[in-house]
Scaffold this motif. Sequence first.
Motif, PDB file in Angstrom:
ATOM      1  N   ALA A   1       0.264  -1.044  -0.144  1.00 15.35           N
ATOM      2  CA  ALA A   1      -0.120   0.090  -0.229  1.00 15.35           C
ATOM      3  C   ALA A   1       0.728   1.581  -0.260  1.00 15.35           C
ATOM      4  O   ALA A   1       0.869   1.682  -0.182  1.00 15.35           O
ATOM      5  CB  ALA A   1      -0.939   0.091   1.501  1.00 15.35           C
ATOM      6  N   THR A   2       2.156   1.215   0.388  1.00  9.22           N
ATOM      7  CA  THR A   2       2.452   2.659   1.177  1.00  9.22           C
ATOM      8  C   THR A   2       3.359   3.155  -0.897  1.00  9.22           C
ATOM      9  O   THR A   2       3.934   3.928  -0.904  1.00  9.22           O
ATOM     10  CB  THR A   2       3.994   2.543   1.093  1.00  9.22           C
ATOM     11  OG1 THR A   2       4.610   1.108   0.822  1.00  9.22           O
ATOM     12  CG2 THR A   2       3.919   1.657   2.893  1.00  9.22           C
ATOM     13  N   MET A   3       3.451   2.015  -2.381  1.00  6.45           N
ATOM     14  CA  MET A   3       3.913   2.073  -3.284  1.00  6.45           C
ATOM     15  C   MET A   3       2.539   3.108  -4.096  1.00  6.45           C
ATOM     16  O   MET A   3       2.802   3.606  -5.026  1.00  6.45           O
ATOM     17  CB  MET A   3       3.621   1.480  -4.289  1.00  6.45           C
ATOM     18  CG  MET A   3       4.966   0.584  -4.095  1.00  6.45           C
ATOM     19  SD  MET A   3       5.217  -0.643  -5.346  1.00  6.45           S
ATOM     20  CE  MET A   3       4.416  -2.215  -4.681  1.00  6.45           C
ATOM     21  N   ALA A   4       1.047   2.895  -3.146  1.00  8.64           N
ATOM     22  CA  ALA A   4       0.368   4.268  -4.078  1.00  8.64           C
ATOM     23  C   ALA A   4       0.629   5.319  -3.523  1.00  8.64           C
ATOM     24  O   ALA A   4      -0.789   6.078  -4.187  1.00  8.64           O
ATOM     25  CB  ALA A   4      -1.045   3.569  -3.058  1.00  8.64           C
TER      26      ALA A   4
END
Lengths: 302, 311, 436
Positions: free
Chosen positions: A140-143
Amino acid sequence: MSTQMSTPMIEQLAGKGAARAARRKLHGVDKRPGWLTYCALAAVVLISFYPIWFTILLASSNAGEIARNPIPSLIPAGEFLTNVTRVIESDIKFWTALANSIIVSTVTAISVVFFSTLAGYSFAKLRFRGSNGLLVFVIATMAVPTQLSIVPLFILMSELDWVGKLQAVIVPGMVTAFGVFWMTQYLREALPFELIEAARVDGASMIRTFWSVAMPAARPAAAMLALFTFVGSWTNFFWPFIILGSANPTLPVALQLLQASYFKDYSLIMAGVVVATLPLVILFAVAGRQLVAGIMQGAVKG
Amino acid sequence: MNQQLTRSQRLSRLDVKASPYLYISPFFILFFIVGLFPLVYTAWVSVHDWHLIGGQGEMVGLTNYIDVLQQPNFFKALRNTFSIFLLSSVPQVLAAIVIAYLLDTNLRAKTFWRMGVLLPYVVAPVAVSLIFAKIFADQSGLVNAVLEILGTSPIGWHADPFAAHVAIATMVNFRWTGYNALIFLAAMQAIPREIYEAAIIDGANRWRTFFSVTVPMLRPTIIFVVITSTIGGLQIFDEPRMFDTLGQGGADRQWMTLTMYIYELGWGAQKSFGRAAAVSWLLFLIIIAVGVINFLITRSISSSSSGKAGR
Amino acid sequence: MRAAIRNLAAVACVGALLTACSSGNGTTPDATQNGSASADPNEKVTLTVATFNEFGYEELFEEYMADNPNVTIEARKAATSNEARDNMNTRLAAGSGLADIEAIEIDWLTELMQYPDKFVDLADPELDGRWLDWKSAAVTTEDGKVIGYGTDIGPEAICYRADLFEKAGFPTDREEVADLLEGDWDTYFNVGKDFVAKSGGVAWFDSASATFQGMVNQVENPFENSDGTPIPLSENDEIKAIYDDIATAATDDNLSAGLAQWSEDWTNAFQTDKFATMLCPGWMLGVIEGNAQGVEGWDIANVFPGGGGNWGGSYLTVPEQGANHEQAKKLAAWLTAPEQQIKAFQAKGTFPSQVEALEDPALLDQTNAFFNDAPTGQILAERAKAIEVAPFKGPNYFALAQLVTDALNRLDVEGTDDAAGSWDKALEAYNALGLS
């Protein structure tokens, strides 16, 4: 002790692999592909290669020629070395930039590979409470959209007194969600549980098991991740430009200064592109073979 | 002696329990330093009236979110983002698998072919944008020149939204197909050859093998590629920005993506950092939602085909 | 907020137990300390100067350091003004990291003038009258604060293709052309109609939106009242009239080549004789010369429709964040003195904004071989003096100007809408801005 315990197992497996390779020929799984495959790949490579060739064409021309011939002739003109010399001798701190780029990209690539493999191994093969949730969190941190992060990240770097220093570019990229996710997915398939269990039964500690079993199995994916990370870091422009500026630049930041005039001299700019791409091509030539070897080794172990 | 043994057992148990957390900790430590603060900061900005230069103003609650959700440009950007995303990721992933499959054969000069497909990834953006500007120029471009020779009417690459999306997707595909192909290749190389052998003995031809062996075995990698290209695709910024020299997505914003919209709100004429932050958070939520949907679809597709293979 | 940020950073540090982090947290960045009190003029000091593109200051820095041994100048440079602007806005938003002297472009003024507190007041009675009136008026706030010293300007003339003029049976001599075009925009467009009728497919000008920019720069209050409130676009008759004029000229009369400036098609058009004239600020000469290599016939006429006009130009500012206000102010004043700006002009061709520099023989004697040996120094100096109007550009100037530029591009470049339909879209977009 434990290294000696696990190495033979790998060797043993490698031996099996070799035996299997011999068997393959009988069944014809790995016979040479036909000309259709070569044709298809040649088309792909030709399209891939054209921009590089185009860049070389412009880099060996001059501004007047480029303006007069919007579509350049396919044979390079003779001013390549003149233009490269102009790039290196222009007032852009070329050598500092080259050294900075090498430091940043190398440190980032090594660090990303090491920490991502470690984390990927943990997510893929070790059981611990919350592992699924934590992996989803990593992904999710990539988003998070990066456009807005520039301002808070700058504030942070300013508080750390890192503005203008290389660590401001290196540290934020030392381990990436992409790398962790990639290693997790790769090791899930490529590393059999039996290998880990065998090492553990032999009394190897957790980190020893990682080092002697997971690291070798991860090699092909690690080589690829290293290459991707190195290239990504090498070509990164915006953040180094903001945080380092032209005083202590990386290569893309320095070479961007070649565009500092109302009329852009593309022979000079493209000579800069060639100079910046050359180290990567050398890296490809050296690491590429390594990469293929790595992939083969991985295949053997599967 | 006995005590020592228990101590080492205890140590070993601690090793087993703590090591997984220790191994993943570098990522989380770094995230808490350089990732979390920007995220919280952005959330804080998004509930304020905040000028990029003027700084923090009054707290306005969700006004920024409501404002941008009423802007036609937000939905235009949303439409463009999804259109470019679909036009790029779908062909890209399919082409990447096929190229990887071709590369996975016993080629001569393997290094050459593998590095060859990765070349677009290393070409500097300035060179790529120049080349594509020449290819897709409306009056003097290569594609329209060819169309003219063929006797068809030229395409308004910048005027027509769909044509613009196709052109931008082409730029994206050019850069990332080879990259994804190598990712698939690495995973394919890890597939045990015995499985192929078994399939061949069963009388499966090449394409059968591809669909019933390769694709199911690639499941984790396909999930990886689909999720990373969903995230990357929905955050697309560089290519549409480079598509013309103004970099704002066309006179009608016909190719302005959500990240470009964020940039326009925050750094453009309005300098509304608050609204830009609100769109950032909306985009974050959209990406998460689409990522989850894609994950579920990919999982069900590849597990259903792996079920067939398992027979 | 700064305290909150520091706390957050500290929390992050504790969580991370990074030694580098804790040592960094202890030191206050120099940039946050206000050092304007440093009175000693001989104190050793390092001044950072951030510029972009070409300012021609490299040798001047050396000269200044030789004359002032206590000063070390550190140059920072960005390639384009857009990059410099992103960089400056990031550092303004973050509240630290700006150079002691920051160069800004005239286009950024509207947003910066809203926050004069971010800059040191550079007002100095001794410097009164150094710059052209409109140049210094643009950086002076209502209460007399001056946030920047002018460097260069972009006085506009008309560049034209003498060879294409000849083919159409038009005069080619630059003074005759100036006589022909003398007058308002209607004259320019009417001559254009005559030209297009005889030119055999060559357009009169390159781009509708570039022409719009030239016209709008002669309007006192183009989009906003002087108190900063926006004029609703639907009631803005002056702009609507300009829009209609250009729309008619570009589409009905076919005067426009329909090119977006700086695009591939535009660059290409210099080689393929697509248009015969363009609005031409001083810095455009180098662009034309570069793009039109091998094309003979470019010339420049000492005339501009509707009087004078300026396009572009920059200032030096001293941000409040910096540590050496007095020293920075002194350096900025020195760099923008007529003598120095003439040297910059000689080095990189940046056209000076200083009244005295416009009389300097080094400037007036300049000719340009590519433009048929035209006395470009003389012509541009006269064009600079012809500028009378400094349009009021308030906080929403660019958002509003963009609406009309987009509308013109829709019909001129992309051809997706007619004049009325495109204007309606601009009105819709105005409402979406939610300004009133």
